[in-house]
Motif scaffolding. Structure first.
Motif, PDB file in Angstrom:
ATOM      1  N   ALA A  77      31.919 -53.994  91.037  1.00 40.35           N
ATOM      2  CA  ALA A  77      32.572 -54.679  92.160  1.00 40.35           C
ATOM      3  C   ALA A  77      32.713 -53.717  93.349  1.00 40.35           C
ATOM      4  N   ALA A  78      33.208 -52.515  93.075  1.00 43.28           N
ATOM      5  CA  ALA A  78      33.399 -51.530  94.151  1.00 43.28           C
ATOM      6  C   ALA A  78      32.059 -51.190  94.804  1.00 43.28           C
ATOM      7  N   SER A  79      31.013 -51.059  93.981  1.00 43.65           N
ATOM      8  CA  SER A  79      29.697 -50.693  94.537  1.00 43.65           C
ATOM      9  C   SER A  79      29.149 -51.789  95.442  1.00 43.65           C
ATOM     10  N   ARG A  80      29.601 -53.038  95.219  1.00 41.69           N
ATOM     11  CA  ARG A  80      29.138 -54.152  96.056  1.00 41.69           C
ATOM     12  C   ARG A  80      30.131 -54.480  97.179  1.00 41.69           C
ATOM     13  N   GLY A  81      31.181 -53.688  97.308  1.00 43.57           N
ATOM     14  CA  GLY A  81      32.174 -53.929  98.367  1.00 43.57           C
ATOM     15  C   GLY A  81      33.016 -55.168  98.115  1.00 43.57           C
ATOM     16  N   ALA A  82      33.182 -55.551  96.841  1.00 42.88           N
ATOM     17  CA  ALA A  82      34.020 -56.709  96.507  1.00 42.88           C
ATOM     18  C   ALA A  82      35.393 -56.210  96.060  1.00 42.88           C
ATOM     19  N   SER A  83      36.446 -56.661  96.729  1.00 44.51           N
ATOM     20  CA  SER A  83      37.790 -56.193  96.364  1.00 44.51           C
ATOM     21  C   SER A  83      38.505 -57.180  95.445  1.00 44.51           C
ATOM     22  N   VAL A  84      37.829 -58.278  95.124  1.00 44.41           N
ATOM     23  CA  VAL A  84      38.424 -59.300  94.262  1.00 44.41           C
ATOM     24  C   VAL A  84      37.442 -59.673  93.152  1.00 44.41           C
ATOM     25  N   ILE A  85      37.976 -59.776  91.922  1.00 45.60           N
ATOM     26  CA  ILE A  85      37.202 -60.303  90.787  1.00 45.60           C
ATOM     27  C   ILE A  85      37.741 -61.702  90.505  1.00 45.60           C
ATOM     28  N   LEU A  86      36.845 -62.655  90.373  1.00 38.58           N
ATOM     29  CA  LEU A  86      37.237 -64.042  90.115  1.00 38.58           C
ATOM     30  C   LEU A  86      36.915 -64.416  88.675  1.00 38.58           C
ATOM     31  N   ARG A  87      37.871 -65.105  88.020  1.00 41.49           N
ATOM     32  CA  ARG A  87      37.617 -65.635  86.686  1.00 41.49           C
ATOM     33  C   ARG A  87      38.105 -67.071  86.640  1.00 41.49           C
ATOM     34  N   GLY A  88      37.500 -67.856  85.775  1.00 39.32           N
ATOM     35  CA  GLY A  88      37.914 -69.246  85.624  1.00 39.32           C
ATOM     36  C   GLY A  88      38.883 -69.377  84.456  1.00 39.32           C
ATOM     37  N   LEU A  89      39.894 -70.205  84.610  1.00 37.18           N
ATOM     38  CA  LEU A  89      40.835 -70.463  83.512  1.00 37.18           C
ATOM     39  C   LEU A  89      40.749 -71.921  83.131  1.00 37.18           C
ATOM     40  N   ARG A  90      40.309 -72.188  81.914  1.00 33.93           N
ATOM     41  CA  ARG A  90      40.183 -73.570  81.462  1.00 33.93           C
ATOM     42  C   ARG A  90      41.471 -74.057  80.838  1.00 33.93           C
ATOM     43  N   ALA A  91      41.934 -73.345  79.844  1.00 32.68           N
ATOM     44  CA  ALA A  91      43.100 -73.799  79.080  1.00 32.68           C
ATOM     45  C   ALA A  91      43.858 -72.575  78.627  1.00 32.68           C
ATOM     46  N   LEU A  92      44.958 -72.825  77.949  1.00 32.26           N
ATOM     47  CA  LEU A  92      45.786 -71.728  77.467  1.00 32.26           C
ATOM     48  C   LEU A  92      44.973 -70.763  76.622  1.00 32.26           C
ATOM     49  N   SER A  93      43.972 -71.312  75.916  1.00 29.65           N
ATOM     50  CA  SER A  93      43.174 -70.479  75.021  1.00 29.65           C
ATOM     51  C   SER A  93      42.421 -69.368  75.761  1.00 29.65           C
ATOM     52  N   ASP A  94      42.162 -69.526  77.057  1.00 30.76           N
ATOM     53  CA  ASP A  94      41.506 -68.466  77.830  1.00 30.76           C
ATOM     54  C   ASP A  94      42.490 -67.357  78.202  1.00 30.76           C
ATOM     55  N   PHE A  95      43.790 -67.682  78.172  1.00 27.18           N
ATOM     56  CA  PHE A  95      44.762 -66.829  78.834  1.00 27.18           C
ATOM     57  C   PHE A  95      44.847 -65.418  78.262  1.00 27.18           C
ATOM     58  N   ASP A  96      44.972 -65.300  76.934  1.00 23.37           N
ATOM     59  CA  ASP A  96      45.171 -63.983  76.316  1.00 23.37           C
ATOM     60  C   ASP A  96      44.071 -63.003  76.683  1.00 23.37           C
ATOM     61  N   PHE A  97      42.845 -63.467  76.501  1.00 24.75           N
ATOM     62  CA  PHE A  97      41.694 -62.608  76.770  1.00 24.75           C
ATOM     63  C   PHE A  97      41.645 -62.223  78.253  1.00 24.75           C
ATOM     64  N   GLU A  98      41.840 -63.211  79.116  1.00 25.17           N
ATOM     65  CA  GLU A  98      41.752 -62.959  80.558  1.00 25.17           C
ATOM     66  C   GLU A  98      42.876 -62.036  81.030  1.00 25.17           C
ATOM     67  N   PHE A  99      44.069 -62.198  80.460  1.00 24.10           N
ATOM     68  CA  PHE A  99      45.224 -61.383  80.799  1.00 24.10           C
ATOM     69  C   PHE A  99      44.941 -59.911  80.458  1.00 24.10           C
ATOM     70  N   GLU A 100      44.418 -59.721  79.240  1.00 26.08           N
ATOM     71  CA  GLU A 100      44.100 -58.377  78.766  1.00 26.08           C
ATOM     72  C   GLU A 100      43.053 -57.724  79.672  1.00 26.08           C
ATOM     73  N   MET A 101      42.028 -58.485  79.981  1.00 24.30           N
ATOM     74  CA  MET A 101      40.927 -57.988  80.808  1.00 24.30           C
ATOM     75  C   MET A 101      41.402 -57.651  82.216  1.00 24.30           C
ATOM     76  N   ALA A 102      42.214 -58.533  82.805  1.00 25.14           N
ATOM     77  CA  ALA A 102      42.692 -58.315  84.176  1.00 25.14           C
ATOM     78  C   ALA A 102      43.565 -57.066  84.241  1.00 25.14           C
ATOM     79  N   LEU A 103      44.412 -56.859  83.217  1.00 27.23           N
ATOM     80  CA  LEU A 103      45.283 -55.679  83.229  1.00 27.23           C
ATOM     81  C   LEU A 103      44.477 -54.406  83.005  1.00 27.23           C
ATOM     82  N   MET A 104      43.460 -54.482  82.158  1.00 29.43           N
ATOM     83  CA  MET A 104      42.604 -53.309  81.947  1.00 29.43           C
ATOM     84  C   MET A 104      41.849 -52.981  83.236  1.00 29.43           C
ATOM     85  N   ASN A 105      41.330 -54.010  83.885  1.00 28.87           N
ATOM     86  CA  ASN A 105      40.605 -53.763  85.135  1.00 28.87           C
ATOM     87  C   ASN A 105      41.521 -53.176  86.203  1.00 28.87           C
ATOM     88  N   ARG A 106      42.778 -53.625  86.221  1.00 27.88           N
ATOM     89  CA  ARG A 106      43.726 -53.075  87.203  1.00 27.88           C
ATOM     90  C   ARG A 106      44.004 -51.593  86.898  1.00 27.88           C
TER      91      ARG A 106
END
Ligand code: ADP
Length: 162
Positions: A77-106
């Motif tokens: 993302a940084a190499s492409r000059g993107a300051s935002v990562i976008l992810r899609g959230l379908r249902a609660l079942s996506d939440f745990d994985f996405e939460f973990e990933m977003a915090l790791m990326n931060r």
């Protein structure tokens, strides 16, 4: 100029992904849709095929480009000059994985923010895996994926179009 990165496997791109891409194209100046080639799963389609399908499906969106990457998502993302990562959230079942990933990326790069978008409820049950499963047994996936993906799946599973 706000540039957003939408990373994923896109194996293959579905109308759920397209819904998120179209929303992002309205909100951000530029959208980079990037096929990750290091995400551990064994894909049905090669990276080249996934890119071809995405390029065709996004042809009507002038501020969307398609790419692939083999690196840490934040670094790419940084190499492409993107300051935002976008992810899609379908249902609660996506939440745990996405939460973990977003915090790791931060933790890896605090300058990059992750944002989530929700698709139209019609697509909240839709995944690339279920599309592949249905297509592999000859079921209809019409309306669930872009036309070009139907063609690629028909070819992959050796069917003539229905
Ligand atoms: P990944 O393995 O990185 O999750 P995917 O291609 O399955 O790759 O998904 C990429 C992103 O798109 C993820 O944020 C995922 O939650 C989201 N996504 C997948 N299917 C849908 C859908 N039907 N509607 C909205 N977002 C989706």
């Amino acid at each position: 100029m706000k540039r957003v990165l939408y990373p994923g496997n896109f194996d293959p791109v579905t109308n759920g992904h397209m819904d998120i891409i179209e929303r992002a194209a309205r909100v951000f100046d530029e959208v980079i849709v990037a096929v990750g080639t290091n995400m551990g799963k064994s894909p049905l389609f090669t990276a080249e095929e996934r890119i071809e399908m995405l390029e065709e499906a996004c042809r009507h969106l002038p501020n969307v480009t398609v790419d692939s990457f083999h690196a840490l998502t934040v670094r790419y993302a940084a190499s492409r000059g993107a300051s935002v990562i976008l992810r899609g959230l379908r249902a609660l079942s996506d939440f745990d994985f996405e939460f973990e990933m977003a915090l790791m990326n931060r933790r890896l790069d605090s300058a990059i923010e992750t944002v989530f978008m929700m698709p139209n409820a019609d697509y909240s049950y839709l995944s690339s895996s279920i599309v592949k499963e249905v297509a592999s047994f000859g079921g209809s996936i019409e309306g669930l994926v872009p036309k070009i993906v139907e063609e690629y799946l028909d070819r992959k599973f050796g069917r003539s179009s229905q």
